[in-house]
Design an enzyme around this catalytic site. Structure first.
Site, PDB file in Angstrom:
ATOM      1  N   ASP A   1       4.383   2.871  -2.126  1.00 22.15           N
ATOM      2  CA  ASP A   1       5.399   3.113  -1.098  1.00 22.15           C
ATOM      3  C   ASP A   1       5.725   4.595  -0.929  1.00 22.15           C
ATOM      4  OD1 ASP A   1       5.511   0.370  -1.072  1.00 22.15           O
ATOM      5  OD2 ASP A   1       7.697   0.248  -1.262  1.00 22.15           O
TER       6      ASP A   1
ATOM      7  N   HIS B   1       5.089   3.809  -6.386  1.00 22.07           N
ATOM      8  CA  HIS B   1       5.442   4.815  -5.379  1.00 22.07           C
ATOM      9  C   HIS B   1       4.541   6.042  -5.517  1.00 22.07           C
ATOM     10  CE1 HIS B   1       8.998   2.274  -5.451  1.00 22.07           C
ATOM     11  NE2 HIS B   1       9.354   2.796  -4.297  1.00 22.07           N
TER      12      HIS B   1
END
Length: 203
Positions: A17, A163
């Protein structure tokens, strides 16, 4: 929201992400290239505009890009019209930069309601969660914490969250490297979310 897929196939989907990021996204790509695996990147529209060369690299290596909104807001704090604009703007950027329409969506912060789910579905999206938010990789809790918590959730059909954007992601990179190597040694295929969904059991 889909956190895992019921499948007999030995497949796991890694997702990343908040990119693209010029430092960390290429490192993720190298890890997956080494094992011939694929991943899904939930990119923020405005970040894509800043780093088009990284977007191109991701696509050229056969990975998937999913919708993660244009600016990464808490969608439930916006009006429905504003939320719709966030998704549509990101959708348009992904299509313009990749030539393909994204088919999966992850709401920032896993923040959503029925209206947002309904709208994302009307755009043709599957809304994607993950099994391992307890890994807390965005808080930099240590490589071993990220690795162990994520490994606990690894089974056929798992969707994992990491992430590659915002802040120092070096702990995430090392944990992912270790996890990818272990899982491929155990015979898992690392696939995109879309591929995982296509291999879901019907029952």
């Amino acid at each position: 929201m889909i956190h895992e897929v019921n499948t007999e196939q030995k497949m796991i989907a890694f997702t990343f992400d908040d990119g693209p990021n010029p430092v960390y996204t290429p490192q993720v790509l190298e890890i997956f290239q080494a094992v011939e695996g694929k991943a899904t990147f939930y990119m923020i529209g405005e970040q894509m505009q800043k780093h088009p060369e990284i977007v191109r690299l991701v696509i050229d290596q056969g990975h998937e890009i999913g919708n993660h909104t244009f600016t990464h807001p808490m969608l439930t704090k916006l009006s429905l019209a504003e939320s719709e604009a966030e998704l549509k703007q990101a959708d348009e950027i992904i299509f313009a930069m990749t030539g393909g329409k994204p088919t999966t969506f992850r709401p920032p912060y896993f923040d959503f309601n029925d209206e947002i789910l309904s709208f994302s579905s009307s755009l043709g999206y599957s809304t994607i969660g993950a099994l391992n938010p307890d890994a807390l990789d965005w808080e930099q809790p240590g490589v071993n914490h990220i690795f162990e918590k994520s490994k606990n959730h690894c089974r056929n059909g798992s969707i994992l969250l990491f992430h590659d954007g915002f802040g120092d992601r070096s702990e995430t990179i090392e944990a992912v490297r270790k996890l990818v190597n272990e899982l491929t040694e155990e015979g898992y295929q690392l696939v995109t979310v879309s591929e995982l969904l296509q291999n879901a059991n019907d029952n």
